[in-house]
Motif scaffolding. Sequence first.
Motif, short mmCIF file in Angstrom:
data_model
loop_
_atom_site.label_atom_id
_atom_site.label_comp_id
_atom_site.label_asym_id
_atom_site.label_seq_id
_atom_site.Cartn_x
_atom_site.Cartn_y
_atom_site.Cartn_z
N GLN A 156 0.80 -1.20 -0.09
CA GLN A 156 0.04 0.02 0.08
C GLN A 156 0.70 1.26 -0.01
OE1 GLN A 156 0.26 -1.91 2.38
NE2 GLN A 156 0.44 -1.23 4.44
N HIS A 157 2.17 1.24 0.33
CA HIS A 157 2.88 2.12 0.14
C HIS A 157 3.91 2.42 -1.09
CE1 HIS A 157 2.95 1.51 4.87
NE2 HIS A 157 2.32 2.61 4.62
N LEU A 158 3.49 1.56 -1.98
CA LEU A 158 4.29 1.72 -3.49
C LEU A 158 3.52 2.91 -4.06
CD1 LEU A 158 4.59 -2.05 -4.42
CD2 LEU A 158 6.27 -0.43 -3.50
N THR A 159 4.00 3.50 -4.72
CA THR A 159 3.06 4.55 -5.61
C THR A 159 2.73 3.83 -6.96
OG1 THR A 159 5.17 4.92 -7.32
CG2 THR A 159 4.95 6.41 -5.13
N LEU A 160 1.60 4.33 -7.73
CA LEU A 160 0.91 3.77 -8.77
C LEU A 160 1.85 3.31 -9.93
CD1 LEU A 160 -1.47 2.43 -10.21
CD2 LEU A 160 -2.06 4.77 -10.94
N ASP A 161 3.11 4.26 -9.98
CA ASP A 161 3.97 4.07 -10.91
C ASP A 161 4.86 3.04 -10.66
OD1 ASP A 161 2.98 6.11 -12.67
OD2 ASP A 161 4.49 7.48 -11.83
N GLU A 162 5.34 2.57 -9.63
CA GLU A 162 6.13 1.47 -8.74
C GLU A 162 5.08 0.19 -9.03
OE1 GLU A 162 8.79 3.58 -5.52
OE2 GLU A 162 6.63 3.20 -4.86
N MET A 163 4.00 0.32 -8.85
CA MET A 163 3.12 -0.95 -8.95
C MET A 163 3.06 -1.26 -10.34
SD MET A 163 -0.34 -0.45 -6.51
CE MET A 163 -0.37 -0.18 -4.62
N ILE A 164 2.73 -0.15 -11.31
CA ILE A 164 2.62 -0.74 -12.70
C ILE A 164 4.27 -1.33 -13.01
CG2 ILE A 164 2.62 0.44 -15.11
CD1 ILE A 164 0.48 2.45 -13.74
N SER A 165 5.16 -0.79 -12.57
CA SER A 165 6.62 -1.17 -13.15
C SER A 165 6.61 -2.68 -12.66
CB SER A 165 7.70 -0.22 -12.64
OG SER A 165 8.91 -0.81 -12.86
N LEU A 166 6.42 -2.85 -11.26
CA LEU A 166 6.46 -4.33 -10.82
C LEU A 166 5.51 -5.25 -11.37
CD1 LEU A 166 6.95 -3.44 -7.19
CD2 LEU A 166 8.67 -4.46 -8.61
N TRP A 167 4.30 -4.61 -11.97
CA TRP A 167 3.62 -5.57 -12.72
C TRP A 167 3.74 -6.09 -13.90
CZ3 TRP A 167 -1.23 -7.42 -11.05
CH2 TRP A 167 -2.08 -8.20 -11.95
N LYS A 168 4.42 -5.12 -14.64
CA LYS A 168 5.29 -5.50 -15.81
C LYS A 168 6.50 -6.55 -15.74
CE LYS A 168 4.35 -0.92 -18.39
NZ LYS A 168 4.75 0.32 -19.00
N GLU A 169 7.14 -6.25 -14.88
CA GLU A 169 8.07 -7.39 -14.48
C GLU A 169 7.32 -8.66 -14.10
OE1 GLU A 169 10.68 -6.69 -11.19
OE2 GLU A 169 11.25 -4.37 -11.67
N ALA A 170 6.30 -8.72 -13.54
CA ALA A 170 5.57 -10.07 -13.14
C ALA A 170 4.97 -10.51 -14.63
CB ALA A 170 4.46 -9.75 -12.19
N LYS A 171 4.61 -9.85 -15.39
CA LYS A 171 4.22 -10.38 -16.65
C LYS A 171 5.21 -11.01 -17.49
CE LYS A 171 1.20 -8.08 -19.26
NZ LYS A 171 0.58 -6.89 -19.70
N GLU A 172 6.42 -10.64 -17.25
CA GLU A 172 7.43 -11.04 -18.04
C GLU A 172 7.85 -12.55 -17.51
OE1 GLU A 172 9.99 -8.00 -18.08
OE2 GLU A 172 8.81 -6.82 -19.58
N LYS A 173 7.65 -12.69 -16.34
CA LYS A 173 8.10 -14.12 -15.63
C LYS A 173 7.34 -15.29 -16.02
CE LYS A 173 10.21 -11.62 -11.80
NZ LYS A 173 11.71 -12.26 -12.28
#
Length: 256
Positions: A239-256
């Motif tokens: 909950q302390h991540l920014t939306l941009d940080e979440m989106i960046s990590l989400w893209k990482e997760a999609k690539e795994k």
Amino acid sequence: MDPRLEAFKRLLDIMDAVRAGCPWDSTQTIESLRHLTIEETFELSEAILADDLNEVKKELGDLMLHLVFYAKIGSEKGAFDITDVLNGICDKMVVRHPHIFGNEHVENAEQVEQNWEKIKLEREHNRSVLGGVPQGLPSLLKAYRMHQKTAGVGFRWPDAEAAWNKVEEERKELFDELQKPDNQENIEAEYGDLLFALAAYGIYIGVNPDDALEKTNRKFKSRFGYLEQKAREQGKGVQHLTLDEMISLWKEAKEK
């Protein structure tokens, strides 16, 4: 003895023994087993979606135990026994497969499904086409089964394109309702119509919408879990991540 029959007889003998001697098994009723059977069915569903055949085997065993348990209780009540259950389904399979056990010819699986529904209606004259769809089914699966049932008697779109056009029509109607103020009831109705049309479309592209959505749920859960793990590695909650940080990590997760 056929090993299949031997194994089934062993299960029947075990059921007789536990029903007679086990403090838990001896007190169960059809009603008390119901929620446990539902749970076992969901566990089988999860094993199937995970493509874990070893777990499928185990869960089939659990369900088989439940089926034998119900038949045992039925025999105690003088209502039916396992022989009645097995002969009943055998008779049904023979009647509904005239292309195997009779002289009828079919070209494909679609014709088999259509014949199945027609045979049911012919043998049960007062039966509604949708009467066999359980009220307790999850809504998305119920919509899909309703479309399958009615398609079986000819009430269907001519092809996938026509079915998709209906989806587009419902999408537009939902969008139109969204433009109007204080219109939540109509928005909900059109949203339901859109989901219903999408469920129907699944028939034409060979996709069960309930299976597809559950796989997407699992994918979403896995990817969001990746976000949470990465947040913990940074020493903070997701909950302390920014939306941009979440989106960046989400893209990482999609690539795994």
